[in-house]
Design a protein around this motif. Structure first.
Motif, PDB file in Angstrom:
ATOM      1  N   ARG A   1      19.382  -3.291   9.820  1.00  0.00           N
ATOM      2  CA  ARG A   1      20.120  -3.463  11.085  1.00  0.00           C
ATOM      3  C   ARG A   1      21.556  -3.908  10.800  1.00  0.00           C
ATOM      4  O   ARG A   1      22.500  -3.417  11.430  1.00  0.00           O
ATOM      5  CB  ARG A   1      19.416  -4.481  11.986  1.00  0.00           C
ATOM      6  N   GLN A   2      21.729  -4.825   9.855  1.00  0.00           N
ATOM      7  CA  GLN A   2      23.073  -5.286   9.501  1.00  0.00           C
ATOM      8  C   GLN A   2      23.897  -4.148   8.903  1.00  0.00           C
ATOM      9  O   GLN A   2      25.081  -4.011   9.199  1.00  0.00           O
ATOM     10  CB  GLN A   2      23.015  -6.461   8.520  1.00  0.00           C
ATOM     11  N   PHE A   3      23.264  -3.325   8.075  1.00  0.00           N
ATOM     12  CA  PHE A   3      23.962  -2.159   7.527  1.00  0.00           C
ATOM     13  C   PHE A   3      24.434  -1.239   8.653  1.00  0.00           C
ATOM     14  O   PHE A   3      25.571  -0.766   8.643  1.00  0.00           O
ATOM     15  CB  PHE A   3      23.055  -1.370   6.563  1.00  0.00           C
ATOM     16  N   LEU A   4      23.578  -0.977   9.629  1.00  0.00           N
ATOM     17  CA  LEU A   4      23.949  -0.084  10.731  1.00  0.00           C
ATOM     18  C   LEU A   4      25.113  -0.648  11.541  1.00  0.00           C
ATOM     19  O   LEU A   4      25.995   0.097  11.978  1.00  0.00           O
ATOM     20  CB  LEU A   4      22.740   0.207  11.619  1.00  0.00           C
ATOM     21  N   VAL A   5      25.144  -1.963  11.726  1.00  0.00           N
ATOM     22  CA  VAL A   5      26.267  -2.597  12.421  1.00  0.00           C
ATOM     23  C   VAL A   5      27.549  -2.375  11.621  1.00  0.00           C
ATOM     24  O   VAL A   5      28.584  -1.975  12.168  1.00  0.00           O
ATOM     25  CB  VAL A   5      26.001  -4.108  12.638  1.00  0.00           C
ATOM     26  N   THR A   6      27.472  -2.634  10.322  1.00  0.00           N
ATOM     27  CA  THR A   6      28.627  -2.451   9.439  1.00  0.00           C
ATOM     28  C   THR A   6      29.059  -0.986   9.413  1.00  0.00           C
ATOM     29  O   THR A   6      30.253  -0.679   9.523  1.00  0.00           O
ATOM     30  CB  THR A   6      28.289  -2.918   8.004  1.00  0.00           C
ATOM     31  N   ARG A   7      28.087  -0.083   9.274  1.00  0.00           N
ATOM     32  CA  ARG A   7      28.385   1.350   9.246  1.00  0.00           C
ATOM     33  C   ARG A   7      29.048   1.791  10.545  1.00  0.00           C
ATOM     34  O   ARG A   7      30.074   2.470  10.540  1.00  0.00           O
ATOM     35  CB  ARG A   7      27.098   2.143   9.027  1.00  0.00           C
ATOM     36  N   ASN A   8      28.477   1.388  11.663  1.00  0.00           N
ATOM     37  CA  ASN A   8      29.011   1.821  12.954  1.00  0.00           C
ATOM     38  C   ASN A   8      30.394   1.249  13.229  1.00  0.00           C
ATOM     39  O   ASN A   8      31.180   1.856  13.967  1.00  0.00           O
ATOM     40  CB  ASN A   8      28.039   1.479  14.075  1.00  0.00           C
ATOM     41  N   ALA A   9      30.708   0.094  12.625  1.00  0.00           N
ATOM     42  CA  ALA A   9      32.041  -0.492  12.780  1.00  0.00           C
ATOM     43  C   ALA A   9      33.113   0.392  12.131  1.00  0.00           C
ATOM     44  O   ALA A   9      34.287   0.303  12.489  1.00  0.00           O
ATOM     45  CB  ALA A   9      32.085  -1.889  12.176  1.00  0.00           C
ATOM     46  N   CYS A  10      32.704   1.266  11.228  1.00  0.00           N
ATOM     47  CA  CYS A  10      33.650   2.194  10.594  1.00  0.00           C
ATOM     48  C   CYS A  10      34.132   3.263  11.573  1.00  0.00           C
ATOM     49  O   CYS A  10      35.164   3.896  11.328  1.00  0.00           O
ATOM     50  CB  CYS A  10      32.983   2.898   9.401  1.00  0.00           C
ATOM     51  N   GLY A  11      33.377   3.488  12.635  1.00  0.00           N
ATOM     52  CA  GLY A  11      33.739   4.558  13.550  1.00  0.00           C
ATOM     53  C   GLY A  11      33.718   5.897  12.835  1.00  0.00           C
ATOM     54  O   GLY A  11      32.783   6.186  12.090  1.00  0.00           O
ATOM     55  N   ALA A  12      34.765   6.677  13.024  1.00  0.00           N
ATOM     56  CA  ALA A  12      34.849   7.997  12.400  1.00  0.00           C
ATOM     57  C   ALA A  12      35.655   7.978  11.101  1.00  0.00           C
ATOM     58  O   ALA A  12      36.039   9.026  10.594  1.00  0.00           O
ATOM     59  CB  ALA A  12      35.457   8.998  13.379  1.00  0.00           C
ATOM     60  N   ASN A  13      35.900   6.802  10.546  1.00  0.00           N
ATOM     61  CA  ASN A  13      36.669   6.660   9.311  1.00  0.00           C
ATOM     62  C   ASN A  13      35.780   7.027   8.123  1.00  0.00           C
ATOM     63  O   ASN A  13      34.953   6.233   7.673  1.00  0.00           O
ATOM     64  CB  ASN A  13      37.183   5.225   9.191  1.00  0.00           C
TER      65      ASN A  13
END
Length: 128
Positions: A83-95
């Motif tokens: 779940r923490q990885f997904l939060v971090t990943r999604n914070a990247c947006g489309a970068n």
């Protein structure tokens, strides 16, 4: 490291699967976030998403490497990290470069856990 080769082999076999290419570990038509859309449009990110998801799924089926740790405790910890990885990943947006780094970090972390747990499951020492 024998367990590293074993985990690489297991992931390779799981990725070999059917002849049709899988772009991501989820249905791209159901992508919601900017990160999910970026993953679906990048073969490199899609590949890393499938690898990370494969390691994660594999770990959900291995016993804990930590002595005395219950399966439920191991699974809960693994799910919390995911779940923490997904939060971090999604914070990247489309970068894409941020997403690449996020996946590289997650895959490295999952691979370490797979190596430790595979060593326990297959009674192999961990290390070079």
């Amino acid at each position: 490291m024998k367990t590293a080769r074993l985990s690489t082999l297991l992931v390779g076999l799981l990725l070999a699967g059917p002849a049709t290419a899988q772009i991501a570990s989820y249905e791209c038509t159901k992508a919601v976030t900017a990160a999910e859309h970026a993953i679906c449009t990048s073969p490199s990110l899609g590949r890393k998403d499938v690898i990370a998801a494969t390691y994660y799924d594999l770990l959900l089926h291995l016993k804990p490497a930590v002595p005395g740790m219950a399966y439920r405790e191991f699974d809960d910890h693994l799910r919390d990290e995911q779940r923490q990885f997904l939060v971090t990943r999604n914070a990247c947006g489309a970068n894409n470069s941020c997403l690449e780094q996020s996946y590289d970090d997650r895959i490295a972390a999952l691979r370490k856990i797979v190596d430790r747990n595979a060593a326990v499951v297959f009674d192999r020492p961990v290390g070079p």
